[in-house]
Scaffold this motif. Structure first.
Motif, PDB file in Angstrom:
ATOM      1  N   UNK A  57      20.652  24.116   6.857  1.00 51.26           N
ATOM      2  CA  UNK A  57      21.007  22.789   7.387  1.00 51.26           C
ATOM      3  C   UNK A  57      19.822  21.839   7.394  1.00 51.26           C
ATOM      4  N   UNK A  58      18.619  22.407   7.350  1.00 52.82           N
ATOM      5  CA  UNK A  58      17.421  21.568   7.396  1.00 52.82           C
ATOM      6  C   UNK A  58      16.620  21.763   6.109  1.00 52.82           C
ATOM      7  N   UNK A  59      15.525  21.005   5.963  1.00 54.46           N
ATOM      8  CA  UNK A  59      14.688  21.034   4.747  1.00 54.46           C
ATOM      9  C   UNK A  59      15.511  20.707   3.513  1.00 54.46           C
TER      10      UNK A  59
ATOM     11  N   UNK B 291      12.212  23.000  10.186  1.00 60.03           N
ATOM     12  CA  UNK B 291      11.745  24.095  11.041  1.00 60.03           C
ATOM     13  C   UNK B 291      12.944  24.868  11.564  1.00 60.03           C
ATOM     14  N   UNK B 292      12.893  26.186  11.430  1.00 58.28           N
ATOM     15  CA  UNK B 292      13.933  27.050  11.996  1.00 58.28           C
ATOM     16  C   UNK B 292      13.280  27.917  13.060  1.00 58.28           C
TER      17      UNK B 292
ATOM     18  N   UNK C 208      16.245  18.010  11.414  1.00 62.35           N
ATOM     19  CA  UNK C 208      14.839  18.397  11.228  1.00 62.35           C
ATOM     20  C   UNK C 208      14.563  19.797  11.753  1.00 62.35           C
ATOM     21  N   UNK C 209      15.360  20.251  12.737  1.00 64.54           N
ATOM     22  CA  UNK C 209      15.159  21.569  13.351  1.00 64.54           C
ATOM     23  C   UNK C 209      16.483  22.316  13.499  1.00 64.54           C
ATOM     24  N   UNK C 210      16.426  23.604  13.285  1.00 63.52           N
ATOM     25  CA  UNK C 210      17.542  24.502  13.614  1.00 63.52           C
ATOM     26  C   UNK C 210      16.999  25.511  14.614  1.00 63.52           C
TER      27      UNK C 210
ATOM     28  N   UNK D 267      24.204  21.639  -0.463  1.00 65.01           N
ATOM     29  CA  UNK D 267      23.017  20.873  -0.825  1.00 65.01           C
ATOM     30  C   UNK D 267      22.699  20.919  -2.305  1.00 65.01           C
ATOM     31  N   UNK D 268      23.649  21.446  -3.133  1.00 64.75           N
ATOM     32  CA  UNK D 268      23.385  21.549  -4.572  1.00 64.75           C
ATOM     33  C   UNK D 268      24.123  20.484  -5.379  1.00 64.75           C
TER      34      UNK D 268
END
Length: 434
Positions: free
Chosen positions: A330-332, A339-340, A310-312, A49-50
């Motif tokens: 994986x989210x945010x 939300x994890x 959206x959720x893990x 994600x970078x």
């Protein structure tokens, strides 16, 4: 360079960057692009994600000579999905140009792959095993390539692919430039790096997005229900755009996906036992939003870019806690919130404590009648007992036994100690230390 327009890129590359909507390089791009343009071997250490992929795709394309008929760069990725994603991105960026790229991955027809190599591509993207195979049988002329990019090197090491990379890297030019991208650099990977890289520049982007940014970490006790039933309760209380449910083994992933199917939940599954055809079909279904839930294992999911998570949900806690960070990462993403949710049993308390030490701010929650409610911290009772013990010790130290004892002195001492403890509790409440 503070903007992409500051670089003297080829016109097609400038257009591609504009189409992608890129304006300013991310930290890893800012560091790595000039190094690759200059030809200095380097290690780029940064998390998913970078913007890692474009930090090597852009400069490799800038340095590619489309008028040449030789292989100039090899890009290795540990999984078929990741290699396919890089190749697709490369194709999008080179659309309408003379730059030729080929994708070499396992699970595809070998003869067709050999046929595609009749005309040398300028850039090869592929998995280590298939690239090695093609190089060894003479179908792929890697000896002309001066650039080798190894993406997700730690994952390649975990999956046992370093020997394959070593085999085809040794066939490449003696003055080979190597660019290694990885979230972590395991100690056992270093001998391989030292073999091919002499004093490489090590770019370490420590600014992994703060673990708390845009994230809600829910810690849910399983209690007497059992994990599967608790998972169903949790799923009834959320409405994810897309949720990944993590298990530790392929067998557990299949069994959980079957269990969910029995309860009317259609869930995708991503693990290492899927055939190439099944994996391709599964990823298409995921991208077509056919699933709201995916059951996955760590290694299989880490090499795949799944947008819109959206959720893990941590159905099982990983033994290697670094995987916990990969999972919740994986989210945010891209400024979105996530939300994890972690399901835990009392026997897993040690793992939870170690995860908290990584900086994860768990919120103790449970689902009751389809509603989320905050519950007492799992150590609340232990903390209370500990606090009372501390108060007893403090009060006992402050109340001295009189030099001359009189009848009832013990009762009087006990009363004094209780007064001290009351005062201390009042002070603690006042300062929010209950």
């Amino acid at each position: 360079m503070s903007k992409f327009t500051d670089y003297q890129f080829k016109p097609f590359l400038r257009d591609a960057i504009a189409r992608l909507g890129f304006e300013q390089p991310t930290p890893i791009q800012k560091e790595m692009i000039p190094l690759i343009l200059k030809g200095s071997s380097a290690i780029g250490q940064a998390h998913t994600g970078t913007g890692k992929s474009h930090s090597f795709l852009i400069p490799v394309l800038q340095r590619t000579d489309a008028s040449s008929d030789e292989v100039q760069a090899v890009i290795s990725a540990p999984t078929r999905e990741l290699a396919s994603q890089l190749f697709n991105e490369l194709q999008r960026m080179t659309e309408g140009t003379e730059v030729r790229a080929s994708l070499l991955i396992g699970g595809t027809d070998k003869q067709r792959s050999i046929g595609k190599l009749k005309t040398n591509p300028h850039i090869i993207v592929g998995t280590p095993g298939r690239i090695r195979d093609m190089a060894e049988n003479g179908a792929l002329a890697v000896h002309t390539a001066s650039i080798l990019v190894i993406d997700e090197a730690d994952l390649a090491f975990d999956m046992g692919f370093i020997e394959d990379i070593d085999q085809f890297a040794s066939r490449m030019q003696a003055d080979l430039e190597m660019y290694v991208f990885s979230a972590t650099i395991p100690e056992k990977l270093k001998p391989f790096l030292m073999k091919y890289m002499e004093s490489p520049v090590h770019v370490k982007i420590g600014e992994r997005k703060p673990l708390t940014e845009g994230m809600h970490y829910s810690l849910v006790p399983v209690r007497s229900l059992g994990k599967r039933k608790k998972l169903l309760e949790v799923m009834e209380a959320i409405n994810p755009y897309l949720a990944i449910i993590f298990t530790n083994t392929r067998q557990n992933a299949d069994e959980l996906a079957d269990f969910l199917a029995e309860h009317g939940v259609k869930a995708g599954r991503i693990h290492g036992d899927l055939t190439p055809r099944e994996r391709t079909r599964m990823m298409k279904q995921v991208r077509d939003l056919e699933f709201q839930y995916i059951v996955a294992t760590d290694l299989a999911a880490r090499g795949i870019d799944i947008p819109g998570v959206s959720h893990v949900i941590n159905f099982e806690l990983p033994d290697d806690l670094e995987f916990f960070i990969h999972r919740v990462g994986r989210t945010a993403r891209a400024g979105n919130e996530g939300t994890a949710i972690t399901l835990y049993e009392p026997s897993e308390d040690d793992k939870i404590v170690r995860i908290e030490k990584l900086g994860i701010p768990f919120i103790h929650e449970d689902v009751k009648n389809g509603e989320w409610t905050e519950v007492k911290e799992r150590h609340a009772r232990k903390k209370r007992v500990k606090q009372e013990d501390e108060l007893d010790r403090k009060a006992a130290a402050l109340v001295k036994k009189p030099a001359k004892v009189k009848p009832g002195y013990k009762k009087k001492m006990t009363q004094q100690m209780e007064q001290i403890k009351k005062r201390e509790r009042r002070l603690a409440r006042k300062h929010g230390k209950r």
